[in-house]
Scaffold this active site. Structure first.
Site, PDB file in Angstrom:
ATOM      1  CB  CYS A 142      -0.844   0.299   1.249  1.00 55.38           C
ATOM      2  SG  CYS A 142      -2.018   1.625   1.284  1.00 55.38           S
ATOM      3  CB  CYS A 145      -0.422   2.442   3.971  1.00 56.36           C
ATOM      4  SG  CYS A 145      -2.122   1.840   3.140  1.00 56.36           S
ATOM      5  CG  ASP A 146       3.414   1.218   4.307  1.00 58.48           C
ATOM      6  OD1 ASP A 146       2.745   1.850   5.588  1.00 58.48           O
ATOM      7  OD2 ASP A 146       3.076   0.207   4.012  1.00 58.48           O
TER       8      ASP A 146
END
Length: 316
Positions: A142, A145-146
């Protein structure tokens, strides 16, 4: 609204929806609006994988785009406005045969006359050396997300579809260079995404190449790759590896009760019916469709309408 688990005891619902992504929430909206006795069961928070999408540009009605979180939060709010009840529990097993069906939750047993399966799908893994070892330590599925963890870093994105290219473009906000590693010599992504990627100076393409090993110590240091045409191996010095090579359906809890295709996706007909009467499926978990938010919404609506017809026939 969060639904109290005590209310499930000794009660048989008209409809239980498994999964709170676009398909599940749309099915819940239609069913609740039509006054069915319905509950939606979602293991995590409602929204599904769309929650991790930075910007949704191709969903009708939002010419300037909308974040995945905002879109799904609006869907949830709208469904709850019509009385959809949501339970935050995991479905661990099912008994779908017969007129009354049972779902085994982590908190008890849920009984229903009809089921819509919309549990979605999860990122597929490469299954190469170092992938599991460095998951959460440089290996991610992701980008939205990261991505912020990789400021001024060099990262590799594995894949050539829409998700891979979208995430690669997002990662250029943080990483100084993004290597798109693809096993073919052309992308599968839509033309508009390809044009954006080709125009981005931070993106480098590594064609005809497969990842074979992720290397590092405490974190990722390099990605070992192999050219499928020449057979030569080489090493990319990267701080992170983002993997987007498709999805696998979340069907483990079905215990082989329902007909699946060779990849484990649920087989459905044009009415979203599965191989078991009274059991419907919609969204990314099905073997049909294009894995898009709009198609998931359409399938969810169709599943709810056909489920309602099924329940009407049961009464008579």
């Amino acid at each position: 609204m969060l639904f109290k688990k005590d209310a499930m005891r000794g009660h048989t619902y008209d409809l239980v929806i498994v999964g709170g992504g676009p398909a599940g929430l749309t099915a819940g909206l239609y069913a609740a609006r039509d006054k069915l006795d319905v509950v939606l069961v979602e293991k995590f928070g409602p929204g599904g994988q769309v929650l991790n999408t930075d910007s949704v540009e191709n969903y009708p009605g939002f010419p300037d785009g909308i974040s995945g979180f905002e879109l799904m939060d609006s869907m949830k709010t709208q469904a709850e406005k019509f009385g959809l009840r949501i339970m935050n529990h995991e479905v661990q097993g099912v008994d779908l045969h017969g007129q009354e069906k049972s779902l085994v939750l982590d908190s008890g047993l849920l009984k229903t006359r009809c089921v819509i399966l919309a549990p979605g799908a999860q990122p597929r893994k490469l299954e190469i050396e170092g992938e599991s070892q460095f998951q959460g330590k440089g290996v991610s599925y992701c980008g939205t997300c990261d991505g912020p963890f990789f400021r001024d870093a060099s990262v590799a994105v594995i894949g050539g579809g829409d998700t891979a290219v979208e995430e690669a473009l997002f990662l250029t906000r943080f990483a100084k260079q993004v290597h798109i590693v693809h096993r073919r010599d052309e992308l599968r992504a839509t033309k508009i995404l390809q044009d954006r990627a080709f125009a981005n100076e931070q993106i480098r393409f590594v064609w005809d190449t497969l990842p074979i090993k992720i290397e590092g110590e405490k974190g990722v240091k390099a990605l070992l790759v192999k050219n499928v045409k020449s057979g030569e191996t080489s090493s990319l010095g990267v701080d992170g590896v983002f993997i987007f090579v498709g999805t696998r359906p979340a069907t483990e809890f079905l215990n082989s009760e329902i007909e699946l295709d060779e990849q484990g996706f649920i087989k459905v007909n044009r009415r979203q019916e599965t191989s078991i009467p009274g059991v419907f499926a919609a969204g990314d978990v099905t073997s049909e469709g294009f894995r898009q938010i709009s198609t998931a919404v359409g399938e969810g609506a169709a599943a709810a309408l056909h489920a309602e017809n099924y329940l009407e026939k049961m009464k008579h």
